[in-house]
Design a protein around this motif. Structure first.
Motif, short mmCIF file in Angstrom:
data_model
loop_
_atom_site.label_atom_id
_atom_site.label_comp_id
_atom_site.label_asym_id
_atom_site.label_seq_id
_atom_site.Cartn_x
_atom_site.Cartn_y
_atom_site.Cartn_z
N PRO A 254 0.94 -1.15 0.06
CA PRO A 254 0.14 -0.04 0.08
C PRO A 254 0.90 1.15 0.07
N VAL A 255 2.05 1.31 0.78
CA VAL A 255 2.80 2.59 1.01
C VAL A 255 3.43 2.91 -0.56
N ALA A 256 4.11 1.72 -0.82
CA ALA A 256 4.40 1.73 -2.23
C ALA A 256 3.55 2.33 -3.47
N MET A 257 2.31 1.79 -3.27
CA MET A 257 1.39 2.51 -4.35
C MET A 257 1.12 3.84 -4.11
N LEU A 258 0.96 4.37 -2.88
CA LEU A 258 0.62 5.71 -2.81
C LEU A 258 1.90 6.46 -3.21
N GLU A 259 3.00 6.06 -3.01
CA GLU A 259 4.14 6.86 -3.13
C GLU A 259 4.32 7.00 -4.79
N GLU A 260 3.90 5.89 -5.29
CA GLU A 260 3.88 5.97 -7.00
C GLU A 260 2.70 7.14 -7.48
N ILE A 261 1.74 7.13 -6.78
CA ILE A 261 0.51 7.97 -6.93
C ILE A 261 1.07 9.33 -6.96
N GLN A 262 1.77 9.44 -5.71
CA GLN A 262 2.35 10.79 -5.20
C GLN A 262 3.09 11.40 -6.37
N ARG A 263 3.88 10.51 -6.95
CA ARG A 263 4.64 10.98 -8.21
C ARG A 263 4.11 11.47 -9.34
N GLN A 264 2.85 11.32 -9.42
CA GLN A 264 1.86 11.70 -10.55
C GLN A 264 1.59 13.07 -10.48
N PHE A 265 1.40 13.68 -9.34
CA PHE A 265 1.20 14.96 -9.24
C PHE A 265 2.32 15.83 -9.40
N PRO A 266 1.94 17.02 -9.85
CA PRO A 266 3.17 18.02 -9.79
C PRO A 266 3.83 18.16 -8.49
N SER A 267 5.18 18.66 -8.72
CA SER A 267 6.02 18.44 -7.31
C SER A 267 5.65 19.71 -6.41
N ASN A 268 4.79 20.60 -6.66
CA ASN A 268 4.39 21.59 -6.01
C ASN A 268 3.20 21.32 -5.28
N THR A 269 2.31 20.21 -5.40
CA THR A 269 1.29 19.82 -4.78
C THR A 269 1.35 19.73 -3.29
N ASP A 270 0.61 20.13 -2.44
CA ASP A 270 0.61 19.82 -1.21
C ASP A 270 0.24 18.63 -0.58
N ILE A 271 0.85 17.76 -0.63
CA ILE A 271 0.73 16.13 -0.02
C ILE A 271 1.43 15.69 1.13
N THR A 272 0.49 15.23 2.05
CA THR A 272 0.92 14.64 3.27
C THR A 272 0.69 13.32 3.12
N LEU A 273 2.03 12.11 3.42
CA LEU A 273 1.82 10.99 3.41
C LEU A 273 1.60 10.30 4.85
N ASP A 274 0.80 9.57 5.12
CA ASP A 274 0.42 9.13 6.41
C ASP A 274 0.46 7.28 6.40
N THR A 275 1.69 7.13 6.92
CA THR A 275 1.93 5.55 6.95
C THR A 275 1.52 4.81 8.07
N ASP A 276 1.05 5.58 9.23
CA ASP A 276 0.51 4.91 10.39
C ASP A 276 -0.59 4.15 10.13
#
Length: 182
Positions: A38-60
């Protein structure tokens, strides 16, 4: 001879060090899960957004997620559900929108966001776009309640609902044969 061999080996290693193509997420051989944690999927999805997008990843927690804060301040949540053997069983996109006066569907939540997630998956060329459009078209055909489309074993479900005066969009992307759809 050893020197030539080491030069050739170094050249091969360096040739592979360039900008790598993103890895597309595939289904497991049985088609029940995505072949990624799941975390690897989210990291790959995060890469699809522009780098200036405000994204917080919560792995807990059992089901990791990410929060996307849009310029308007609205928050969208993307959650990766943990399946067997630490492989993802599905992705949920949840986006509450306060403006219920707007009775027409919002293409960003019902088409663009699912397409961004689908672009990380092992689909044919233009498959992410085609699958997202098909689900959105089915949503419109179903009188703006929900829409579903499937391609290459991956199902995309888009929906909208008003709860306590707040319009919300809920989209799910999961393997077609996963227990998620039961």
């Amino acid at each position: 001879m050893k020197k030539l061999l080491s030069i050739d080996l170094a050249a091969m290693i360096l040739s592979g060090c360039g900008q790598a193509e993103p890895q597309k997420i595939e289904l497991t051989p049985d088609g029940q899960y995505f072949d990624a944690a799941p975390v690897a999927m989210l990291e790959e999805i995060q890469r699809q957004f522009p780098s200036n997008t405000d994204i917080t990843l919560d792995t807990d927690g059992d089901n990791p997620g990410m929060t996307i804060v849009e310029p308007s301040g609205a928050e969208t949540y993307i959650i990766a559900f943990d399946g067997d053997d630490k492989r993802a069983s599905g992705i949920l996109i949840s986006a509450p929108v306060a403006d219920t006066d707007k009775n027409e569907p919002d293409g960003y939540y019902l088409y663009e966001l699912p397409k961004i997630v689908l672009e990380t998956m092992d689909l044919p060329e233009d498959g992410a776009d085609d699958l997202a459009k098909s689900a959105y078209r089915n949503f419109v055909e179903n009188y703006y309640t929900s829409g579903t489309a499937t391609m290459d074993g991956i199902t995309c479900f888009v929906s909208s609902v008003t709860v306590d005066g707040t319009l919300s969009y809920y989209n799910v992307i999961a393997p077609e044969t996963n227990g998620f759809w039961k």
